[in-house]
Design an enzyme around this catalytic site. Structure first.
Site, PDB file in Angstrom:
ATOM      1  N   SER A   5      77.279  25.678 102.031  1.00 13.90           N
ATOM      2  CA  SER A   5      77.964  24.744 101.150  1.00 13.90           C
ATOM      3  C   SER A   5      78.823  25.514 100.155  1.00 13.90           C
ATOM      4  CB  SER A   5      76.934  23.901 100.396  1.00 13.90           C
ATOM      5  OG  SER A   5      77.516  23.249  99.293  1.00 13.90           O
ATOM      6  N   SER A   6      79.866  24.859  99.671  1.00 12.13           N
ATOM      7  CA  SER A   6      80.734  25.487  98.673  1.00 12.13           C
ATOM      8  C   SER A   6      80.027  25.709  97.346  1.00 12.13           C
ATOM      9  CB  SER A   6      81.983  24.627  98.443  1.00 12.13           C
ATOM     10  OG  SER A   6      81.621  23.341  97.965  1.00 12.13           O
TER      11      SER A   6
ATOM     12  N   TYR B 201      69.534  24.662  95.342  1.00 10.37           N
ATOM     13  CA  TYR B 201      70.056  24.603  96.712  1.00 10.37           C
ATOM     14  C   TYR B 201      71.003  25.774  96.957  1.00 10.37           C
ATOM     15  CZ  TYR B 201      72.627  22.703 100.751  1.00 10.37           C
ATOM     16  OH  TYR B 201      73.216  22.517 101.976  1.00 10.37           O
TER      17      TYR B 201
ATOM     18  N   HIS C 226      75.540  12.098  98.311  1.00 12.97           N
ATOM     19  CA  HIS C 226      76.663  12.740  97.644  1.00 12.97           C
ATOM     20  C   HIS C 226      77.659  11.689  97.165  1.00 12.97           C
ATOM     21  CE1 HIS C 226      75.181  16.313  99.946  1.00 12.97           C
ATOM     22  NE2 HIS C 226      75.458  16.889  98.795  1.00 12.97           N
TER      23      HIS C 226
END
Length: 316
Positions: free
Chosen positions: A108-109, A137, A180
């Site tokens: 993930s970014s 995370y 999200h």
């Protein structure tokens, strides 16, 4: 890899894993393996070892993770850290020890620092502090990137990490407690429209900027990584364009057809002010996204309407 290579997709029922499965099938790959969490608990090291010794896949695509938005990350820091570490470490170590030819790790970014220069380049990893609301995370995913890099460096194996920007699309999580921002907005606007266009309340100020990538474009990036030996250990996967959260809300509102008011709750956190990724490293090799944001949201909204009784939910 050839079309008969044995490919294990961890997390094959999730949004990303299912998209990858569809992309590989469409390409003609016929020897795909998927296990549900009840069939294989990836948090259990011995179970993963036994599975790997039995199946001996040629390629592993790790799309398995415990995921969620700001609320879920903030309220459940320990499982977001520990379960993701367990899942990825068990898979990476077992893959190494059973001599898996290729391993594709998906992250993930959020691995990049909160205030890193924009757009985010791969070399910005570990140069500053993380966004506090999802650092648990992020730390797990950073560990996975580094584990793959270490195996690549020490043993010369084809282990590569792909870091997508914010993903959305079919099979997304629309549970309002753990989703999200984009799927949460889609559901909120849809339900407000169905409820006589009542007002929609959204978190934060609406000013942060975010980049969004349709999951089918991500699946094509994974397919590209399957079929090519990539020279670097880490690649960003994104569109190269971003919008404010306010612009995102107005786009979704228009697609859904909601006519009511939008109320911004500025007492709630905004998260990172901006997260635009520089994906030129991968795009220069030949991968390009196909969906623009509007057509991608339309595609997702049509899927949502067809599957409202089957929302994917995460148990807390």
């Amino acid at each position: 890899m050839n079309k008969n290579s044995k490919i294990y997709i961890a997390g094959h029922r999730g949004m990303v894993g299912s998209a990858v499965w569809r992309a590989l099938e469409a390409r003609g790959y016929s020897n795909l393996i998927g296990k549900t969490s009840s069939e294989l608990d990836l948090r259990n090291q011995q179970s993963v070892k036994d599975f790997m010794n039995t199946e001996r896949p040629d390629l592993i695509i790790d799309a398995a993770a415990r995921v969620g938005g700001i609320l879920a990350n903030n309220e459940n820091p320990y499982p977001f850290l520990m379960e993701n570490l367990q899942i990825q470490n068990n898979l990476i170590d077992a893959a190494h020890k059973t001599d898996v030819k290729k391993f594709i790790f998906l992250g993930s970014s959020c691995i990049y620092p909160k205030y890193a220069p924009q757009p985010l380049k791969e070399e910005y990893l570990l140069t500053d502090s993380l966004e506090p609301t999802n650092e648990w995370y992020a730390i797990a995913k950073i560990a996975g990137v580094k584990a793959c890099q270490a195996i690549r460096k020490q043993y010369g194996k084809d282990f590569v990490s792909l870091m997508p920007t914010n993903l959305y699309g079919p099979n997304d999580n629309f549970d309002l407690q753990s989703s999200h921002v984009l799927p949460a907005m889609l559901r909120k606007f849809h339900e407000a429209k169905e409820n006589e266009n009542t007002a929609v309340e959204l978190w934060g100020s609406g000013t942060p900027m975010r980049e969004f990538l349709h999951v089918d474009d991500m699946a094509q990036a994974v397919l590209f990584a399957v079929e090519n030996v990539l020279p670097e250990y880490l690649y960003n996967v994104g569109t190269g364009t971003d919008v404010t959260i306010k612009e995102l809300a107005e786009t979704i509102q228009g697609i859904v057809g909601h006519k009511g008011e939008i109320i911004w709750d500025s007492s709630k956190p905004d998260g990172t002010p901006r997260k635009l990724m520089d994906s030129s490293r991968l795009q220069n090799l030949g991968w390009k996204p196909a969906f623009d944001l509007k057509s991608g949201i339309e595609n997702t909204y049509n899927w949502f309407k067809a599957h409202q009784e089957n929302y994917k939910k995460i148990k807390m």
